[in-house]
Design a protein around this motif. Structure first.
Motif, PDB file in Angstrom:
ATOM      1  N   ASP A 120      14.250  40.943  70.317  1.00  0.00           N
ATOM      2  CA  ASP A 120      14.413  40.081  71.841  1.00  0.00           C
ATOM      3  C   ASP A 120      13.945  38.943  71.787  1.00  0.00           C
ATOM      4  OD1 ASP A 120      12.072  41.147  71.815  1.00  0.00           O
ATOM      5  OD2 ASP A 120      12.128  41.862  73.820  1.00  0.00           O
ATOM      6  N   GLY A 121      13.481  38.422  70.472  1.00  0.00           N
ATOM      7  CA  GLY A 121      12.861  36.844  70.372  1.00  0.00           C
ATOM      8  C   GLY A 121      11.994  37.044  69.194  1.00  0.00           C
ATOM      9  N   ASN A 122      11.284  35.836  69.136  1.00  0.00           N
ATOM     10  CA  ASN A 122      10.227  35.664  68.098  1.00  0.00           C
ATOM     11  C   ASN A 122       8.731  35.910  68.586  1.00  0.00           C
ATOM     12  OD1 ASN A 122      12.369  35.125  66.176  1.00  0.00           O
ATOM     13  ND2 ASN A 122      11.919  32.891  66.261  1.00  0.00           N
ATOM     14  N   TYR A 123       7.918  36.328  68.002  1.00  0.00           N
ATOM     15  CA  TYR A 123       6.527  36.639  68.426  1.00  0.00           C
ATOM     16  C   TYR A 123       5.522  35.794  67.471  1.00  0.00           C
ATOM     17  CZ  TYR A 123       8.873  40.637  69.960  1.00  0.00           C
ATOM     18  OH  TYR A 123       9.846  41.396  70.800  1.00  0.00           O
ATOM     19  N   LEU A 124       4.324  35.446  67.944  1.00  0.00           N
ATOM     20  CA  LEU A 124       3.240  34.672  67.098  1.00  0.00           C
ATOM     21  C   LEU A 124       2.159  35.697  67.152  1.00  0.00           C
ATOM     22  CD1 LEU A 124       2.615  32.293  65.801  1.00  0.00           C
ATOM     23  CD2 LEU A 124       1.474  31.475  67.870  1.00  0.00           C
ATOM     24  N   ILE A 125       1.850  36.115  65.769  1.00  0.00           N
ATOM     25  CA  ILE A 125       0.863  36.978  65.643  1.00  0.00           C
ATOM     26  C   ILE A 125      -0.092  36.550  64.716  1.00  0.00           C
ATOM     27  CG2 ILE A 125       0.583  39.688  64.423  1.00  0.00           C
ATOM     28  CD1 ILE A 125       3.455  40.083  65.267  1.00  0.00           C
ATOM     29  N   GLY A 126      -1.338  36.991  65.117  1.00  0.00           N
ATOM     30  CA  GLY A 126      -2.421  36.715  64.256  1.00  0.00           C
ATOM     31  C   GLY A 126      -2.959  37.772  63.303  1.00  0.00           C
ATOM     32  N   VAL A 127      -3.249  37.614  62.231  1.00  0.00           N
ATOM     33  CA  VAL A 127      -3.614  38.842  61.160  1.00  0.00           C
ATOM     34  C   VAL A 127      -4.871  38.399  60.432  1.00  0.00           C
ATOM     35  CG1 VAL A 127      -1.821  38.359  59.630  1.00  0.00           C
ATOM     36  CG2 VAL A 127      -2.951  40.490  59.589  1.00  0.00           C
ATOM     37  N   LYS A 128      -5.857  39.144  60.373  1.00  0.00           N
ATOM     38  CA  LYS A 128      -6.921  38.828  59.586  1.00  0.00           C
ATOM     39  C   LYS A 128      -6.677  39.068  57.897  1.00  0.00           C
ATOM     40  CE  LYS A 128     -10.368  37.702  62.532  1.00  0.00           C
ATOM     41  NZ  LYS A 128     -11.022  36.267  62.414  1.00  0.00           N
ATOM     42  N   THR A 129      -7.122  38.163  57.138  1.00  0.00           N
ATOM     43  CA  THR A 129      -6.912  38.411  55.843  1.00  0.00           C
ATOM     44  C   THR A 129      -7.967  39.265  55.241  1.00  0.00           C
ATOM     45  OG1 THR A 129      -8.276  36.463  55.111  1.00  0.00           O
ATOM     46  CG2 THR A 129      -5.788  36.052  55.435  1.00  0.00           C
ATOM     47  N   PRO A 130      -7.845  39.935  54.141  1.00  0.00           N
ATOM     48  CA  PRO A 130      -6.463  40.215  53.427  1.00  0.00           C
ATOM     49  C   PRO A 130      -5.550  40.940  53.956  1.00  0.00           C
ATOM     50  CG  PRO A 130      -8.046  41.608  52.434  1.00  0.00           C
ATOM     51  CD  PRO A 130      -8.767  40.862  53.597  1.00  0.00           C
ATOM     52  N   CYS A 131      -4.197  40.512  53.684  1.00  0.00           N
ATOM     53  CA  CYS A 131      -3.115  41.091  54.643  1.00  0.00           C
ATOM     54  C   CYS A 131      -1.719  41.099  53.544  1.00  0.00           C
ATOM     55  CB  CYS A 131      -2.754  40.570  55.846  1.00  0.00           C
ATOM     56  SG  CYS A 131      -2.507  38.631  55.718  1.00  0.00           S
ATOM     57  N   LEU A 132      -0.904  41.777  53.939  1.00  0.00           N
ATOM     58  CA  LEU A 132       0.260  41.631  53.402  1.00  0.00           C
ATOM     59  C   LEU A 132       1.422  41.485  54.473  1.00  0.00           C
ATOM     60  CD1 LEU A 132       1.883  43.813  50.675  1.00  0.00           C
ATOM     61  CD2 LEU A 132       3.322  43.488  52.778  1.00  0.00           C
ATOM     62  N   ILE A 133       2.543  40.259  54.063  1.00  0.00           N
ATOM     63  CA  ILE A 133       3.355  40.017  54.871  1.00  0.00           C
ATOM     64  C   ILE A 133       4.853  39.929  54.278  1.00  0.00           C
ATOM     65  CG2 ILE A 133       4.046  37.905  56.408  1.00  0.00           C
ATOM     66  CD1 ILE A 133       1.298  39.143  57.025  1.00  0.00           C
ATOM     67  N   THR A 134       5.690  40.392  54.991  1.00  0.00           N
ATOM     68  CA  THR A 134       7.194  40.386  54.400  1.00  0.00           C
ATOM     69  C   THR A 134       7.896  39.464  55.137  1.00  0.00           C
ATOM     70  OG1 THR A 134       8.179  42.218  55.794  1.00  0.00           O
ATOM     71  CG2 THR A 134       6.937  42.796  53.696  1.00  0.00           C
ATOM     72  N   PHE A 135       8.890  38.612  54.228  1.00  0.00           N
ATOM     73  CA  PHE A 135       9.437  37.509  55.040  1.00  0.00           C
ATOM     74  C   PHE A 135      11.020  37.707  55.119  1.00  0.00           C
ATOM     75  CE2 PHE A 135       5.397  35.633  53.868  1.00  0.00           C
ATOM     76  CZ  PHE A 135       5.291  34.679  54.834  1.00  0.00           C
TER      77      PHE A 135
END
Length: 268
Positions: free
Chosen positions: A168-183
């Motif tokens: 239902d839209g885009n979100y802005l999320i903060g995530v601490k490193t180390p992390c894994l992101i899929t695009f």
């Protein structure tokens, strides 16, 4: 910032060939490209490097020797170093076995590079499988927080700000490193390689990681032996026939023509 981007070489064809015995893709003689979603992950890493030139980007791929072509393309676009995980023992791996092998390969690459990766970037899925499982499975093995369906990523002193696509839209999320992101696919297209980087990529040394280097891998968890997924049936969807354009002089004549065609096809 140190970023590892996992990429996969996939067939660039609409006519996928499948081995009838193993039910796996036949790649010999088939034109291949970087999986498009992995290309978006590489572009996201490149955009971080645009703002912070000290960012180091390493690309990692698992596949046959021909996958070196995809790695050289990634080097020509934005990557600084490339590694290929290749071994007959790894052939036929499903998503579970693949994520396990990549998990061990990442540990080896960190050892060879002398760094700890701040982030692992992956495409949301590969277009030749569409499972979207390897990224999340890899995050679980690494015990990293993960964000999926990312559109953009920005580094902010140890925290990645992720613009994530939602229903239902885009979100802005903060995530601490180390992390894994899929695009997933963003609103912009990935950059093209420059001539200078292309020339450098041709001469670059791509180190291969085999079972001899990845000694921590349990053979029972790799390849077909380590793949609990069993493909029962595979097929290529039939090509759709061309449609029929109805152009009559009046709307009534067009309706009559459409009715006749639908009746002949036993639709009505």
């Amino acid at each position: 910032m140190n970023i590892l981007v996992c990429i996969k070489q996939v067939p660039d064809t609409t006519e996928i060939k499948i081995d009838p015995v193993t039910n796996t893709l036949v790649r010999d003689g088939v034109p291949s490209i970087i999986n498009p979603f992995d290309g978006y992950a590489l572009e996201a890493a490149a955009r971080i490097k645009d703002k912070d030139p000290d960012t180091h980007i390493v690309v990692l791929s698992m596949g046959p020797k021909q996958a070196e072509a995809a790695l050289r393309e990634a080097l020509a676009i934005a990557a600084d170093k490339a590694y290929l995980v290749t071994d007959r023992m790894f052939g036929g791996s499903d998503t579970l076995a693949t994520s396990y092998i990549l998990y061990n390969a990442i540990s080896k690459v960190e050892e060879l590079e002398g760094v700890k990766f701040d982030a692992i970037f992956c495409g949301k899925q590969a277009i030749d499988g569409d499972t979207a499982q390897v990224g999340p499975e890899l995050a679980e093995l690494l015990d990293y927080p993960q964000v999926t369906y990312a559109l953009e990523a920005t580094n902010a002193d140890g925290t990645l700000h992720i613009l994530k696509e939602g229903e239902d839209g885009n979100y802005l999320i903060g995530v601490k490193t180390p992390c894994l992101i899929t695009f997933t696919k963003p609103a912009f297209d990935p950059r093209f390689p420059t001539i200078k980087r292309k020339m450098a990529a041709r001469k670059a040394v791509i180190e291969s990681l085999t079972s001899a280097e990845l000694t921590a891998i349990d053979p029972a968890r790799a390849g077909l032996k380590g793949s609990p997924t069993k493909v029962k049936k595979t097929f290529v969807p039939p090509r759709k026939e061309a449609g029929v354009v109805i152009k009559e002089e009046t709307g009534e004549e067009s309706a009559q023509k459409l009715f006749a065609l639908l009746s002949e096809a036993h639709v009505i």
